[in-house]
Design a protein around this motif. Structure first.
Motif, PDB file in Angstrom:
ATOM      1  N   UNK A 240      -1.147   4.600 -17.289  1.00 16.92           N
ATOM      2  CA  UNK A 240      -0.995   5.785 -16.441  1.00 16.92           C
ATOM      3  C   UNK A 240       0.374   5.931 -15.799  1.00 16.92           C
ATOM      4  N   UNK A 241       1.418   5.438 -16.471  1.00 14.51           N
ATOM      5  CA  UNK A 241       2.746   5.550 -15.877  1.00 14.51           C
ATOM      6  C   UNK A 241       3.703   6.373 -16.743  1.00 14.51           C
TER       7      UNK A 241
ATOM      8  N   UNK B 102      11.673   0.775  -7.917  1.00 13.37           N
ATOM      9  CA  UNK B 102      11.313   1.909  -7.077  1.00 13.37           C
ATOM     10  C   UNK B 102       9.806   2.155  -7.067  1.00 13.37           C
ATOM     11  N   UNK B 103       9.067   1.400  -7.870  1.00  8.26           N
ATOM     12  CA  UNK B 103       7.613   1.606  -7.924  1.00  8.26           C
ATOM     13  C   UNK B 103       6.921   0.751  -6.861  1.00  8.26           C
ATOM     14  N   UNK B 104       5.676   1.124  -6.567  1.00 11.92           N
ATOM     15  CA  UNK B 104       4.898   0.340  -5.609  1.00 11.92           C
ATOM     16  C   UNK B 104       4.437  -0.953  -6.271  1.00 11.92           C
TER      17      UNK B 104
ATOM     18  N   UNK C 180       1.897  -0.393  -8.987  1.00  8.40           N
ATOM     19  CA  UNK C 180       2.472   0.200 -10.193  1.00  8.40           C
ATOM     20  C   UNK C 180       3.251  -0.845 -10.976  1.00  8.40           C
TER      21      UNK C 180
ATOM     22  N   UNK D 224       0.985  -2.735 -13.012  1.00  7.73           N
ATOM     23  CA  UNK D 224       0.593  -2.007 -14.223  1.00  7.73           C
ATOM     24  C   UNK D 224       1.700  -2.044 -15.270  1.00  7.73           C
TER      25      UNK D 224
ATOM     26  N   UNK E  62      -4.729   2.840  -2.976  1.00  6.63           N
ATOM     27  CA  UNK E  62      -4.604   3.921  -3.964  1.00  6.63           C
ATOM     28  C   UNK E  62      -4.268   3.312  -5.318  1.00  6.63           C
TER      29      UNK E  62
ATOM     30  N   UNK F 174      -6.303   2.934  -9.101  1.00  8.37           N
ATOM     31  CA  UNK F 174      -5.681   3.302 -10.378  1.00  8.37           C
ATOM     32  C   UNK F 174      -5.728   2.110 -11.335  1.00  8.37           C
TER      33      UNK F 174
ATOM     34  N   UNK G 220       2.116   0.497   3.761  1.00 13.93           N
ATOM     35  CA  UNK G 220       1.792   1.631   2.918  1.00 13.93           C
ATOM     36  C   UNK G 220       2.599   2.825   3.396  1.00 13.93           C
ATOM     37  N   UNK G 221       3.337   3.397   2.476  1.00 16.17           N
ATOM     38  CA  UNK G 221       4.208   4.504   2.863  1.00 16.17           C
ATOM     39  C   UNK G 221       3.378   5.654   3.418  1.00 16.17           C
ATOM     40  N   UNK G 222       3.787   6.188   4.526  1.00 15.88           N
ATOM     41  CA  UNK G 222       3.026   7.304   5.088  1.00 15.88           C
ATOM     42  C   UNK G 222       3.183   8.553   4.219  1.00 15.88           C
TER      43      UNK G 222
END
Lengths: 328, 271
Positions: free
Chosen positions: B132-133, B143-145, B148, B151, B177, B181, B269-271
């Motif tokens: 899913x990327x 730059x990914x969480x 991610x 994954x 989140x 995923x 967790x980014x707001x």
């Protein structure tokens, strides 16, 4: 420039600079990736002992330096692979032993003058012989061909050693090979930038390109461009300004780094001032998250409750209310 | 599933550790095609040592390990196993895009002198889609969480087209989140018939995909059976003695991450 090229020694100097400027960043990127930025420095120290042995015994210093640097390279990787905590101090003993031995031996040899030593330590491109240039060219060709051919594997090993080992890539073999390529690069760049400044040409262009490039591939090629510009530019400047080539080249590379960091810092400031974050976002958008994907100025926005959300680093940017006007 | 097939992995009184220290011992385990095995256990019980031992990354100190019917020392078809190592983040010392990392998964399939083929590129693209990327393929991994990035590592393993995935803590240190995923990705792979051996702390995130649970405690297997039997086992222990598995008894531990000593600090967790 044409009158520079008319001079025989200058043509040789520029060719040597071109080779060093190309090869050094190409090998250096993997050293940066493995967080071994200073290892080239240590190899330079040991290479000086090799040079001294050459000067003392009447052998070609380039070849004895090569032998010493390659031996040091293999030793470094084997010591690292052993994983002992004493490995770090063992490397220090080897590096300082190398440079001390070099200084002492050169002083003892009849050909050894302070000027000669300075030439090896800081670069003396204009006194390089034609034979040396031929050897450098051959070595540089080997470094370039090997690095480019094995780039994906060097990347894999430097990126995640454990994974590489699990899928059967011979990790130690690639690490030793990379160390040997580093040693060869040290010797190739020896006359251009000098053994004390060698690491700079491997690392600084990469440090610079890492500031703005967006992928490993592009960062690597930008580093090569910067490396070549700095080394060739440095030789030209050093000729007209009558400065030592090594120091001039490295100062140019430092200048490039400072310039790039200033520009990218300003760029980041401008961008972060110009972008809004979406509200607290527990949902992750993706190709099948259910939110419509919309093209928006070259990226993808996801339509989320009437707002456009675009992924940015670890969060989502708010790209404004979506109006149906654009869709028609 | 062919019954005549040898098990994907077979361990007989195997022990693993580091240098002269034995961490897990007396392990008997068969993992068959089509199984999705969760390897549970408290911190320090030797879960990672065990899976890394199966892959040859920790020292095997005794017993027997067979992979696809061959003794591990003589096993050379590394691509049949897709390894997803435990990483809280990918190396950030140099920039690399998602595609560049996933391409590494193709390397064991070709000799060192052969360049990337268009088939390689297609498989890499598919692996990235599978996790899913696809929309982030050209972005930098840094730059990914955290979830991610995990994954991306799964995609790298998938690019090798393995027959079994071995994952070490794929959900640890991942925000909610992303965890959802991730669980979705694993479910899709299981539906497709991918076999898996998953080391995990948080059964909750994988509940719906797991077909069998193996529980390690202090270097030994102390439970091996179905998910339902495991629930009964835990209930029995919780009622009976002080011995229990805190990870699973505590209901809905869910996304409280960073509580265990070896876990990363709680993710912001980014707001």
């Amino acid at each position: 420039m044409t009158d520079l090229l008319a001079l025989d020694f200058m043509r040789q100097a520029l060719l040597a600079a071109l080779l060093a400027g190309f090869a050094a960043p190409l090998v250096g990127v993997f050293l940066v990736q493995r967080r071994m930025s200073l290892i080239g420095d240590g190899m330079g120290h040991v290479a000086l002992a090799g040079v001294a042995v050459g000067v003392l015994t009447g052998q070609a210093p380039v070849l004895t330096a090569l032998a010493a640097a390659v031996a040091a390279a293999v030793a470094i990787e084997l010591i690292r692979a052993s994983g002992r905590t004493s490995g770090d101090t063992a490397l220090a003993v080897m590096f300082y032993g190398g440079i001390a031995l070099g200084v002492v031996l050169i002083a003892r040899s009849s050909a050894g003058t302070p000027a000669n030593l300075t030439g090896y330590l800081f670069g003396a491109i204009l006194t390089t012989s034609t034979t040396d240039i031929a050897v450098f060219a051959a070595l540089a060709a080997v470094v370039l061909a090997t690095t480019l051919l094995l780039r994906p594997r060097f990347f894999a090993v430097a990126n995640d050693e454990e994974y590489a080992r699990a899928v059967g890539i011979p990790v130690l073999g690639y690490n030793v090979l990379l160390a040997v390529l580093t040693a060869v690069t040290v010797v190739v760049s020896m006359r251009v930038v000098g053994l004390l400044l060698i690491s700079a040409l491997m690392i600084l262009p990469n440090a610079t390109s890492q500031l703005f490039a967006r992928s490993f591939r592009s960062a690597m090629w930008w580093a090569v461009v910067i490396g070549v510009l700095c080394s060739v530019g440095g030789v030209v400047v050093s000729y007209s300004a009558e400065t030592p080539s090594g120091g001039t080249i490295v100062l140019l590379a430092v200048g490039a780094f400072l310039l790039a960091s200033t520009v990218t810092a300003l760029g980041t400031r401008v961008r972060s001032a110009a972008h809004d974050r979406a509200e607290r976002h527990d949902h992750e958008h993706g190709p099948d998250c259910g939110h419509p994907a919309l093209g928006h100025e070259g990226h993808v926005d996801y339509l989320h409750d009437g707002h456009r959300h675009a992924a940015h680093e670890g969060h989502y940017d708010e790209h404004g209310q979506h109006t149906t006007v654009e869709r028609r | 599933m062919h019954l005549s097939d040898p098990p994907l992995m077979r361990l007989r009184s195997a022990s693993f550790g580091y240098a002269d220290r034995v961490v897990v011992s007396g392990i008997d385990l068969d993992i068959h095609r089509g199984e999705v095995v969760a390897l549970l256990g408290p911190n320090g019980s030797g879960k990672s040592t065990l899976v890394r031992g199966i892959l040859g990354l920790t020292t095997q100190q005794g017993g027997e390990v067979q992979l696809f019917g061959r003794p591990r020392e003589r096993f050379t078809e590394h691509t049949r196993i897709g390894y997803v190592p435990q990483r809280h983040s990918l190396s950030a010392s140099v920039r690399a895009t998602v595609t560049e990392i996933v391409e590494v998964g193709r390397l064991p399939h070709r000799p060192w002198w052969r360049p990337t083929s268009s088939e390689d590129r297609a498989i890499v693209r598919r692996a990235i889609e599978d996790v899913g990327l696809a929309d982030r393929a050209r972005e930098e991994v840094a730059s990914l969480s955290g979830g991610q990035q995990r994954r991306v590592l799964i995609a790298r393993a998938l690019a090798g087209e393995p027959e079994v995935l071995v994952m070490d803590e794929p959900t640890a240190g991942v925000d909610r989140a992303s965890q959802e995923a991730l669980a979705g990705v694993l479910r899709r792979l299981v539906d497709r018939g991918t076999s898996m051996l998953v080391v995990t702390h948080e059964l909750a995130a994988l509940e719906r995909v797991v077909s069998r649970i193996v529980c390690l405690d202090a270097g030994h297997v102390d439970f091996d059976g179905s998910a339902a039997a495991y629930a009964a086992h835990v209930a029995g222990h919780a009622a009976g003695s002080g011995h229990h598995h805190p990870d699973d008894v505590t209901p809905r531990r869910g996304h409280v991450i960073g509580a265990a000593p070896l876990d990363p600090a709680p993710r912001e967790v980014a707001p």
